[in-house]
Design a protein around this motif. Structure first.
Motif, short mmCIF file in Angstrom:
data_model
loop_
_atom_site.label_atom_id
_atom_site.label_comp_id
_atom_site.label_asym_id
_atom_site.label_seq_id
_atom_site.Cartn_x
_atom_site.Cartn_y
_atom_site.Cartn_z
N GLU A 368 -31.52 10.12 5.19
CA GLU A 368 -31.12 10.94 6.33
C GLU A 368 -32.33 11.35 7.17
OE1 GLU A 368 -30.06 11.34 3.31
OE2 GLU A 368 -27.87 11.10 3.40
N CYS A 369 -33.41 11.76 6.53
CA CYS A 369 -34.61 12.15 7.27
C CYS A 369 -35.27 10.94 7.93
CB CYS A 369 -35.61 12.85 6.34
SG CYS A 369 -35.04 14.47 5.75
N ARG A 370 -35.16 9.79 7.31
CA ARG A 370 -35.69 8.58 7.93
C ARG A 370 -34.93 8.25 9.21
NH1 ARG A 370 -32.71 3.25 7.86
NH2 ARG A 370 -34.18 1.87 8.91
N VAL A 371 -33.58 8.42 9.17
CA VAL A 371 -32.78 8.18 10.36
C VAL A 371 -33.16 9.16 11.47
CG1 VAL A 371 -30.44 8.38 11.27
CG2 VAL A 371 -30.84 7.12 9.17
N LEU A 372 -33.41 10.42 11.10
CA LEU A 372 -33.81 11.42 12.09
C LEU A 372 -35.15 11.07 12.72
CD1 LEU A 372 -33.43 14.21 13.45
CD2 LEU A 372 -34.60 15.21 11.48
N ALA A 373 -36.10 10.62 11.91
CA ALA A 373 -37.44 10.31 12.42
C ALA A 373 -37.43 9.07 13.30
CB ALA A 373 -38.41 10.13 11.26
N GLU A 374 -36.72 8.01 12.88
CA GLU A 374 -36.75 6.75 13.63
C GLU A 374 -35.74 6.72 14.76
OE1 GLU A 374 -36.26 3.48 10.98
OE2 GLU A 374 -38.32 3.58 10.23
N GLY A 375 -34.63 7.44 14.65
CA GLY A 375 -33.58 7.35 15.65
C GLY A 375 -33.54 8.48 16.65
N THR A 376 -34.20 9.62 16.34
CA THR A 376 -34.15 10.77 17.25
C THR A 376 -35.53 11.25 17.65
OG1 THR A 376 -32.06 11.48 16.25
CG2 THR A 376 -33.26 13.11 17.54
N LEU A 377 -36.41 11.48 16.65
CA LEU A 377 -37.74 12.00 16.95
C LEU A 377 -38.69 10.91 17.45
CD1 LEU A 377 -38.25 14.36 13.88
CD2 LEU A 377 -37.39 14.95 16.16
N PHE A 378 -38.53 9.70 16.93
CA PHE A 378 -39.37 8.54 17.28
C PHE A 378 -40.83 8.76 16.88
CE2 PHE A 378 -35.88 8.59 20.38
CZ PHE A 378 -35.28 7.40 20.04
N HIS A 379 -41.07 9.55 15.88
CA HIS A 379 -42.41 9.70 15.31
C HIS A 379 -42.27 10.33 13.94
CE1 HIS A 379 -42.59 14.09 15.80
NE2 HIS A 379 -41.99 13.89 16.96
#
Length: 419
Positions: A368-379
């Motif tokens: 879930e945190c990987r999806v947040l970093a790659e799909g929303t935060l982009f960093h």
């Protein structure tokens, strides 16, 4: 802007409630057996629902990871088929309602990833091409018009692909050469009723540098495939509702720098939000309001940013819009799946069955945190906190190449490099 974001969030909540109230026979069946996860001979369950929304963005919007030259200021015309063929029920609840729903989601994601871009909407019905929404940067207005189009116009007759392309040609031919010229068509019919040779229209599109892509809701057609091939676009056919949404999201990422585009410095103005007791009139809608953004060049009032001042034609943006566009030019390194176990550095979850590791800081993230970093935060959040020197910044990139990212002119406007 806060009011617009609240409206969009409210629309998302309403759509989720409507989806939850549907009967089981109104929903698409789920192939849950394809998501079974097994580790060491032990059934861990299904991975369905783990990567929704932002997960699709991480898979489809991310695009190529290498640094490439892209057109950041995009100009797109979204064409929607409104012919009688859109009444078919192979997409739930029917083609037109499914297309409106998925196109609305695409518009939200398009402006989320391309905040300094524009879009127009054209409908095809009864051999005509009607301009539903002119070229603008207001997603709330576009989504509102899409939701009303079925009740106001209805489905009628057969579409004319040539008429729609000619309308797009007139809209995009006046676009400056530093911006992209794109056409995305949602086509559901198996025919096209054209008054002339479509090959002449295709040649005009190629000469103007317009890229045409089509997402079909019916079996593949040779004429659609030829148009996309000649103009450098993509032609795909949706197999299901989820696949249809995935194909639309694939067009969120900006395309590569086209051959006919010109690199130039574009003046950008950063307006200030002002609230006054006395009424003011905006130049974009000619409506009386008490708050708005003041153009730094001509002092005119506009309702929203990003937009273009109708008085002095200055591009009005905010600093956050520019920053949100940089992740396309400087994509983050994808996380690598690692061995099971460990603790997620984001949510502190322990004993992870599926874990991912950042290649720079080597910290472990859950799915879930990987999806947040790659799909929303982009960093990577940890790399940002540690200020990892291995992660290049846009300023370092421009300094290394010996060019500046912006310069101010006599009017106080900022000149932005479009490449």
């Amino acid at each position: 802007m806060e009011h617009v974001e609240d409206l969009l969030d409210g629309e998302d909540d309403i759509q989720e409630e409507e989806d939850a109230e549907k009967f089981s026979w109104e929903k698409d069946y789920e192939k849950s057996w394809e998501n079974v996860q097994v580790s060491g001979g032990i059934l861990l369950g299904t991975g369905a629902g783990q990567e929704d929304g932002a997960g699709q963005r991480a898979a489809t919007v991310g695009g190529p990871r290498a640094r490439v030259r892209k057109g950041m200021i995009r100009n797109m015309v979204l064409v929607l088929d409104m012919s009688l063929s859109m009444r078919d029920l192979d997409f739930r609840p029917d083609r037109i309602n499914c297309a409106i729903q998925k196109c609305s989601s695409f518009i939200r994601e398009y402006y989320s990833q391309n905040p300094i871009s524009q879009m127009a909407i054209v409908t095809l019905r009864n051999r005509r091409a009607d301009l539903l929404v002119p070229m603008t940067s207001n997603p709330a207005e576009q989504i509102h018009q899409l939701e009303l189009v079925k009740e106001q116009q209805g489905l009628e007759g057969y579409p004319s692909l040539q008429t729609g392309l000619e309308r797009c040609l007139r809209l995009l031919s006046v676009i400056p050469p530093y911006g992209t010229r794109e056409v995305l068509i949602v086509y559901g019919s198996l025919n096209t009723c054209d008054a002339g040779l479509i090959s002449t229209t295709v040649e005009a599109l190629k000469a103007a540098g317009i890229r045409v892509s089509i997402v079909g809701l019916s079996p593949e057609m040779y004429v659609l495939k030829t148009v996309c091939k000649e103009t450098g676009g993509e032609y795909t056919v949706a197999l299901s509702t989820a696949h249809f949404e995935e194909l639309l999201l694939a067009h969120v990422s900006p395309p590569l720098w086209a051959k006919g585009m010109q690199q130039t410095l574009v003046p950008m103005g950063f307006p200030t939000l002002q609230r006054r007791k006395e009424p003011m009139m905006c130049v974009c809608h000619l409506r009386v309001t008490h708050e708005g953004y003041i153009c730094p060049r001509c002092r005119s009032l506009v309702c929203n940013v990003p937009s273009k001042c109708r008085t002095c034609t200055l591009n009005l943006v905010s600093a956050t819009d520019i920053a949100r566009s940089f992740h396309h030019l400087f994509p983050m390194k994808p996380f690598q799946q690692c061995e099971e176990g460990g603790v997620c550095v984001g949510c502190r979850r322990k004993n992870l069955t599926i874990a991912f590791r950042c290649p720079d800081c080597r910290e472990v993230y859950c799915s879930e945190c990987r999806v947040l970093a790659e799909g929303t935060l982009f960093h990577c959040p940890t790399c940002t906190l540690l200020e990892d020197p291995a992660a290049p910044s846009p300023q370092d990139h421009y300094t290394h190449n010996g060019t500046a990212s912006g310069a101010a002119d006599a009017d106080g406007d900022v000149m932005m490099d479009t490449s």
